[in-house]
Scaffold this active site. Structure first.
Site, PDB file in Angstrom:
ATOM      1  N   ASN A 250      49.842  20.782 -19.331  1.00 55.35           N
ATOM      2  CA  ASN A 250      50.389  19.586 -19.981  1.00 55.35           C
ATOM      3  C   ASN A 250      49.649  18.315 -19.577  1.00 55.35           C
ATOM      4  OD1 ASN A 250      51.277  19.391 -17.384  1.00 55.35           O
ATOM      5  ND2 ASN A 250      53.427  19.051 -17.877  1.00 55.35           N
TER       6      ASN A 250
ATOM      7  N   GLU B  20      45.130  10.036 -22.900  1.00 53.99           N
ATOM      8  CA  GLU B  20      45.585   9.597 -24.220  1.00 53.99           C
ATOM      9  C   GLU B  20      45.233   8.122 -24.395  1.00 53.99           C
ATOM     10  OE1 GLU B  20      49.422  11.381 -25.574  1.00 53.99           O
ATOM     11  OE2 GLU B  20      50.034   9.295 -25.793  1.00 53.99           O
TER      12      GLU B  20
ATOM     13  N   HIS C 114      55.076  11.506 -10.116  1.00 58.58           N
ATOM     14  CA  HIS C 114      56.392  12.033 -10.477  1.00 58.58           C
ATOM     15  C   HIS C 114      56.697  13.398  -9.853  1.00 58.58           C
ATOM     16  CE1 HIS C 114      54.248  12.808 -14.586  1.00 58.58           C
ATOM     17  NE2 HIS C 114      54.155  13.893 -13.876  1.00 58.58           N
TER      18      HIS C 114
ATOM     19  N   PRO D   3      55.293   9.309 -20.247  1.00 53.11           N
ATOM     20  CA  PRO D   3      54.485   9.855 -21.343  1.00 53.11           C
ATOM     21  C   PRO D   3      55.323  10.733 -22.267  1.00 53.11           C
ATOM     22  CG  PRO D   3      54.040  11.051 -19.308  1.00 53.11           C
ATOM     23  CD  PRO D   3      54.988   9.938 -18.951  1.00 53.11           C
ATOM     24  N   GLY D   4      54.993  10.686 -23.542  1.00 51.40           N
ATOM     25  CA  GLY D   4      55.672  11.547 -24.510  1.00 51.40           C
ATOM     26  C   GLY D   4      54.909  12.841 -24.670  1.00 51.40           C
TER      27      GLY D   4
ATOM     28  N   MET E 186      52.146  14.732 -27.236  1.00 50.67           N
ATOM     29  CA  MET E 186      51.178  14.369 -28.276  1.00 50.67           C
ATOM     30  C   MET E 186      51.842  14.124 -29.627  1.00 50.67           C
ATOM     31  SD  MET E 186      48.772  17.648 -27.881  1.00 50.67           S
ATOM     32  CE  MET E 186      50.135  18.704 -28.263  1.00 50.67           C
TER      33      MET E 186
ATOM     34  N   SER F   4      55.011   7.165 -26.169  1.00 45.61           N
ATOM     35  CA  SER F   4      55.168   7.084 -24.722  1.00 45.61           C
ATOM     36  C   SER F   4      55.797   5.729 -24.435  1.00 45.61           C
ATOM     37  CB  SER F   4      53.816   7.181 -24.008  1.00 45.61           C
ATOM     38  OG  SER F   4      53.244   8.453 -24.205  1.00 45.61           O
TER      39      SER F   4
ATOM     40  N   HIS G 255      60.696  10.958 -16.335  1.00 49.94           N
ATOM     41  CA  HIS G 255      59.234  11.084 -16.222  1.00 49.94           C
ATOM     42  C   HIS G 255      58.548  11.502 -17.519  1.00 49.94           C
ATOM     43  CE1 HIS G 255      59.336  15.413 -16.453  1.00 49.94           C
ATOM     44  NE2 HIS G 255      58.123  15.571 -15.995  1.00 49.94           N
ATOM     45  N   GLY G 256      59.312  11.850 -18.569  1.00 48.74           N
ATOM     46  CA  GLY G 256      58.644  12.291 -19.789  1.00 48.74           C
ATOM     47  C   GLY G 256      59.657  12.747 -20.815  1.00 48.74           C
TER      48      GLY G 256
END
Lengths: 134, 483
Positions: free
Chosen positions: B205, B209, B331, B380-381, B383, B387, B406-407
């Site tokens: 992962n 980006e 994280h 972060p999101g 893709m 985010s 964290h995501g």
């Protein structure tokens, strides 16, 4: 089938159910399953061998140590394995691995975990489920 | 299995599993979730894993779980547990194999409209200069002594080599270097794995980006961070690579027998631990900090490579292609921190696994520039989705051990994602949405598909509404580089 493996559902990581008549068979199937999960393809023009020796306090620890040792060899030298000759002496494992340099490795595994790990006796031998961190 | 009726609702964004739920729980579990996200969590074993975390010796009230939670191994992803220094433990499995996996955000004054025609060139340059993929080595081939220096110096090693700026380090959690790292506590196997992987992204992962700042929610905080609507930003998500994985592997194996020596009983062997003041606990902390520093240095070197890629692709196209550091956060980490509990300052070891430190305004750990707004929290999101940039709050200090999400968090297994989505089709879909994709593995791309994750906007709305972080800016991807 008396020995084998299959991937089972896990939200984030990978889990592998493994079964075999005995402990060395279980370890062999676990190694084959783990390498298959990673999508390893080996070169056909060269063979190689490695020796791994691990010891632990119980069978589950031995299984984790064995599989983590394979991951280490694979990452360090970019090799894969398809044959395993295993000898158990109590809680000491002597393994001869045969394989080849990697042609492709689709996914890497960070580590073999102890998460809910238990080697259970079943009618046909032994069974366990291993969770891998990916 | 735990059921919805076993969980007490505090308010629309906060729920609690009481200590009385299971006999071996030492504290309650506090969940920052909506009803809908809680129903998602009941679909896997993340709550059971949080309950297991609440059995750790010396754990303090409460164990906290974030809305992006999902099942991990031993400890849930999105979990936070603080253990007392005096009689508590440190658990490698509660920090994770990818020690100091984290996110770095760089901002810019580059207008998306001005560079849109050359985004493909920029994607190629990033892909070429930032090594990624399974088993890919970097350009830094370290000698043993150099690796030891990286362990001790973290991102400062890069500064000494001219590959970082003072501002980069100032805007990194812990200044990019944890005190107390000791590479003599690291195995030779881990060191061998670390020699050639510095400056690499890896796979899974992890990603680089390029985003555009889509919307600003807090103008003052965004301005402080140098983020403007319509301008590009860059995220780097990775960790300590095989070096950290091996360190965690070594200590999880070694501590299997240690727990028996200390008479510690655990519901899951992956939670093995050692007292913080024991030789074994101190050894792990010294090794873990070595991996954390390796990761800080790794993200710094990737940021340097990304800056070179921006120069290569954008020089001559625009006048200012510089990237400035916004922040770099971990994280997956164990940190010794001081928190106020019942009006008293208490030193604790905070385990964050898939949870981000989110210190509020005026925290002494923050650089001057962020002390008035709070620590940037980078979420972060997946893709193709957004985010987020948030800031920590005063409430996060008192309610979540100074932590936030964290995501996006996974909601679908990797095998199901691969069955339902083909990597090549996903790449075409994302490219049709204007996102340039460079991916080493198409099956790997499919596993990380947006549909395999929760809605990151919903996760962020939850922590915002709960008060443990505040929205600053939303980012939208235009380039994704994956191993």
């Amino acid at each position: 089938m008396r020995s084998g493996y299959k991937e089972i559902q896990h939200t984030a990581d990978w889990a592998l159910q493994v079964w075999a008549p005995d402990l060395t068979g279980l370890m062999q199937q676990a190694a084959l399953g783990m390498i298959a999960l990673m999508g390893a393809r080996l070169r056909h023009d060269r063979r190689l061998e490695r020796t791994i020796m691990v010891s632990a306090d119980d069978n589950e620890s031995l299984l984790v140590a064995f599989l983590n040792s394979i991951l280490y060899e694979m990452e360090l030298d970019s090799v894969g394995f398809d044959r395993f000759e295993l000898k158990l002496d109590g809680l000491k494992l002597h393994a001869r691995l045969a394989g080849a340099p990697l042609l492709e490795l689709q996914k890497s595994i960070k580590a073999v975990t102890f998460h809910n790990l238990e080697i259970r006796p079943v009618e046909a031998g032994l069974e366990t489920t291993i969770v891998f961190d990916v | 299995m735990i059921r919805l009726q076993d969980i007490n609702k505090i308010n629309d964004y906060e729920w609690e599993i009481p200590q009385s739920y299971r006999n071996d729980m030492r504290v309650a579990v506090r969940l920052f979730v909506t009803h809908r996200l809680l129903e998602d969590a009941l679909g896997d074993r993340s709550l059971e894993q949080a309950i297991n975390a609440a059995t750790l010796p010396g754990v303090m009230q409460p164990v906290v779980v974030m809305p992006d939670m999902h099942q991990g191994y031993g400890f849930p992803i999105g979990g936070v547990a603080a253990t007392r220094i005096t009689d508590g433990v440190v658990s490698p499995g509660a920090i994770g194999y990818d020690i100091n996996c984290g996110v770095r955000l760089l901002g810019s004054q580059i207008d998306l409209g001005a560079v849109e025609p050359v985004l493909s060139n920029l994607a190629d340059a990033l892909n070429r200069r930032c090594p990624s993929g399974v088993g890919v080595a970097g350009e830094y081939h370290l000698k043993d002594a150099e690796l030891d220096q990286v362990c001790r110096l973290g991102a400062r090693w890069a500064l000494r080599k001219g590959l970082a700026t003072d501002e980069d380090l100032l805007r990194t959690e812990e200044g990019g270097c944890l005190d107390g790292a000791d590479p003599t506590r690291v195995s030779s196997q881990a060191k061998k794995r670390g020699l050639n992987q510095l400056g690499t992204l890896g796979a899974g992962n992890h990603f680089i980006e390029v985003d555009v700042v889509d919307r600003v929610f807090d103008a003052r905080a965004a301005q402080t961070m140098g983020l403007q609507e319509g301008m590009l930003a860059l995220q780097i998500h990775c960790g300590s690579r095989g070096f950290g994985h091996q360190i965690c592997t070594d200590y999880v194996q070694e501590l299997q027998s240690t727990v028996h020596r200390y008479g510690i009983k655990l519901p899951d062997r992956e939670l093995v631990c050692a007292p913080l003041d024991s030789p074994e606990g101190k050894d792990y902390l010294a090794a873990m900090r070595s991996a954390a520093n390796y990761a800080f240095c790794n993200r710094q070197l990737l940021a340097h490579a990304a800056r070179l890629a921006f120069e290569e692709a954008l020089a001559g196209v625009i006048g200012n292609w510089q990237l400035h550091q916004v922040y770099d956060i971990a994280h997956n980490m164990g940190k010794i921190e001081t928190h106020v509990v019942d009006g008293k300052k208490v030193k604790v070891c905070v385990h964050r696994k898939g949870a981000t430190r989110a210190f509020g305004p005026s925290s002494p750990e923050l650089p001057d520039v962020y002390r008035s707004i709070g620590q940037p929290v980078l979420v972060p999101g997946s893709m193709g989705t957004a985010s987020w940039v948030l800031v920590g709050t005063t409430e996060s200090m008192s309610r979540s051990w100074g932590s936030s999400c964290h995501g996006a968090g996974r909601v679908m297994s990797r095998s199901q994602a691969k069955r339902e989505m083909r990597g090549d089709r996903l790449r075409s879909e994302l490219e049709a949405d204007g996102i340039h994709i460079r991916a080493g593995s198409l099956p790997g791309l499919a596993e990380e598909a947006p549909r395999a994750h929760k809605d990151v906007d919903e996760v962020v709305e939850t922590v915002h509404a709960a008060g443990i972080a505040r929205k600053v800016a939303r980012l939208r991807p235009v380039i994704v580089i994956k191993g």
